[in-house]
Design a protein around this motif. Structure first.
Motif, PDB file in Angstrom:
ATOM      1  N   MET A   1       4.767   1.919  -9.881  1.00 18.20           N
ATOM      2  CA  MET A   1       4.167   1.545  -8.607  1.00 18.20           C
ATOM      3  C   MET A   1       2.709   1.137  -8.824  1.00 18.20           C
ATOM      4  O   MET A   1       1.969   1.799  -9.525  1.00 18.20           O
ATOM      5  CB  MET A   1       4.263   2.714  -7.619  1.00 18.20           C
ATOM      6  CG  MET A   1       3.807   2.379  -6.218  1.00 18.20           C
ATOM      7  SD  MET A   1       4.173   3.710  -5.055  1.00 18.20           S
ATOM      8  CE  MET A   1       5.954   3.619  -5.011  1.00 18.20           C
ATOM      9  N   THR A   5      -0.926   0.562  -4.166  1.00 17.51           N
ATOM     10  CA  THR A   5       0.140   0.887  -3.220  1.00 17.51           C
ATOM     11  C   THR A   5       0.087   2.363  -2.834  1.00 17.51           C
ATOM     12  O   THR A   5      -0.015   3.233  -3.693  1.00 17.51           O
ATOM     13  CB  THR A   5       1.519   0.557  -3.819  1.00 17.51           C
ATOM     14  OG1 THR A   5       1.588  -0.847  -4.084  1.00 17.51           O
ATOM     15  CG2 THR A   5       2.630   0.934  -2.857  1.00 17.51           C
ATOM     16  N   THR A 232       5.974   2.655   2.140  1.00 17.25           N
ATOM     17  CA  THR A 232       5.081   2.117   1.112  1.00 17.25           C
ATOM     18  C   THR A 232       4.203   1.040   1.740  1.00 17.25           C
ATOM     19  O   THR A 232       4.675   0.209   2.511  1.00 17.25           O
ATOM     20  CB  THR A 232       5.861   1.521  -0.073  1.00 17.25           C
ATOM     21  OG1 THR A 232       6.804   0.549   0.410  1.00 17.25           O
ATOM     22  CG2 THR A 232       6.604   2.609  -0.836  1.00 17.25           C
ATOM     23  N   TRP A 233       2.917   1.097   1.405  1.00 21.84           N
ATOM     24  CA  TRP A 233       1.926   0.159   1.945  1.00 21.84           C
ATOM     25  C   TRP A 233       1.160  -0.448   0.788  1.00 21.84           C
ATOM     26  O   TRP A 233       0.524   0.257   0.012  1.00 21.84           O
ATOM     27  CB  TRP A 233       0.988   0.907   2.891  1.00 21.84           C
ATOM     28  CG  TRP A 233      -0.278   0.203   3.268  1.00 21.84           C
ATOM     29  CD1 TRP A 233      -1.552   0.564   2.942  1.00 21.84           C
ATOM     30  CD2 TRP A 233      -0.401  -0.989   4.053  1.00 21.84           C
ATOM     31  NE1 TRP A 233      -2.458  -0.313   3.476  1.00 21.84           N
ATOM     32  CE2 TRP A 233      -1.780  -1.285   4.168  1.00 21.84           C
ATOM     33  CE3 TRP A 233       0.530  -1.836   4.674  1.00 21.84           C
ATOM     34  CZ2 TRP A 233      -2.249  -2.376   4.869  1.00 21.84           C
ATOM     35  CZ3 TRP A 233       0.055  -2.939   5.377  1.00 21.84           C
ATOM     36  CH2 TRP A 233      -1.313  -3.188   5.477  1.00 21.84           C
ATOM     37  N   ASP A 234       1.258  -1.762   0.639  1.00 22.34           N
ATOM     38  CA  ASP A 234       0.611  -2.442  -0.476  1.00 22.34           C
ATOM     39  C   ASP A 234      -0.633  -3.206  -0.050  1.00 22.34           C
ATOM     40  O   ASP A 234      -1.150  -4.043  -0.800  1.00 22.34           O
ATOM     41  CB  ASP A 234       1.593  -3.394  -1.163  1.00 22.34           C
ATOM     42  CG  ASP A 234       2.101  -4.509  -0.257  1.00 22.34           C
ATOM     43  OD1 ASP A 234       1.616  -4.610   0.899  1.00 22.34           O
ATOM     44  OD2 ASP A 234       2.990  -5.271  -0.679  1.00 22.34           O
TER      45      ASP A 234
END
Length: 286
Positions: A1, A5, A232-234
């Motif tokens: 990952m 993120t 999940t936050w990118d």
């Protein structure tokens, strides 16, 4: 990952007293292995706010070695002690007081609480949500004070839907809250209460607001098995995966509308998840 993120776990409606220990043990292992940046628990830690239920809930939450924020659900306010309900409603949260309605700051992202469970309201069903002017002002103030470029995830217990499938009010003040949130940098509103996951967009006069609901980790299932949301936050996109022990795909775990309550669907037209794991009888309440 990728380093930029953020990983968040969104869990809800644990209902200690009717908890699903297999699901809870699994979630605890997932947290220990994946080390999410934060865990947002959107209310209903207990079934009837009994001391023994709170003791078990607080022990479980304290065992999670990651940042945790906890919202208060309608099941978490004292049922049998009205004096305590009105004058010390959060007393039984003493073991996790530092986590209740806690704001969490992450890179480019903040989890901001919004209180929707109230001690009393001018209608017979006190289990439903209510966004008071004071609670909304506090939430909006926190969002408005965020640094430029930071997005908000608003965490509450009740979905901010004003009218449900049968036309009765679900969360009073929910429409006003959504309209105000639509004017601000809000990625989504996280909630629980209805025991099935959802990911829908609510339109307001000021624009759309994304609403994300988590399922339950208790035996009080509605139309899906126990689950939680993995977010999940990118920096650009917020992705939602509904995690469950049966490995049912996310879309099959999500309902398309917000139901009246957490009881299994019994009438035509009530929101039902595609997987349709509907209990034959209504879930127990004791």
């Amino acid at each position: 990952m990728a380093a930029e993120t953020s990983l968040l776990f969104h869990i809800s409606d644990i209902h200690f007293g009717l908890e699903d220990n297999r699901a809870l043990d699994w979630v605890k292992r997932e947290i220990a292995e994946k080390r999410p940046d934060a865990v947002a628990i959107t209310g209903d830690l207990t079934m009837r706010a009994r001391h023994r239920e709170f003791d078990a809930a607080c022990r479980w939450i304290r065992s999670l070695d990651v940042p945790v924020t906890v919202e208060v659900g309608n099941h978490d306010l004292p049922y049998f002690n009205l004096i305590e309900r009105f004058f010390q409603p959060y007393r039984r949260f003493h073991g996790i007081a530092d986590r209740v309605e806690r704001a969490i700051d992450l890179p480019g992202l903040a989890i901001v609480p919004l209180k929707t469970a109230v001690r009393a309201q001018p209608r017979l069903n006190w289990s439903k949500g209510w966004v008071s002017s004071r609670a909304l002002k506090k939430c909006l103030g926190a969002i408005d004070s965020l640094p430029s470029g930071v997005q908000a995830l608003v965490a509450c217990h009740h979905p901010l839907r004003e009218v449900g499938t049968a036309g009765t009010a679900l969360t009073r003040g929910g429409g006003r809250a959504l309209a105000e949130l639509a004017k601000r940098p809000v990625l989504a509103v996280l909630s629980g209460h209805v025991h099935d996951a959802f990911d829908i967009v609510e339109e307001t006069d000021n624009g759309p607001v994304r609403m994300i609901g988590a399922g339950t980790l208790s035996k009080r299932t509605r139309s899906t098995p126990p689950s939680f949301n993995e977010l999940t936050w990118d920096g650009e996109t917020l992705r939602v995966r509904v995690r469950n022990l049966e490995r049912i795909r996310t879309r099959d775990m999500q309902i398309d509308d917000v139901p009246e309550d957490a009881r299994p669907p019994r009438e035509p037209g009530e929101p039902v998840a595609p997987v349709r794991q509907i209990p034959r009888t209504d879930p127990p309440v004791h």
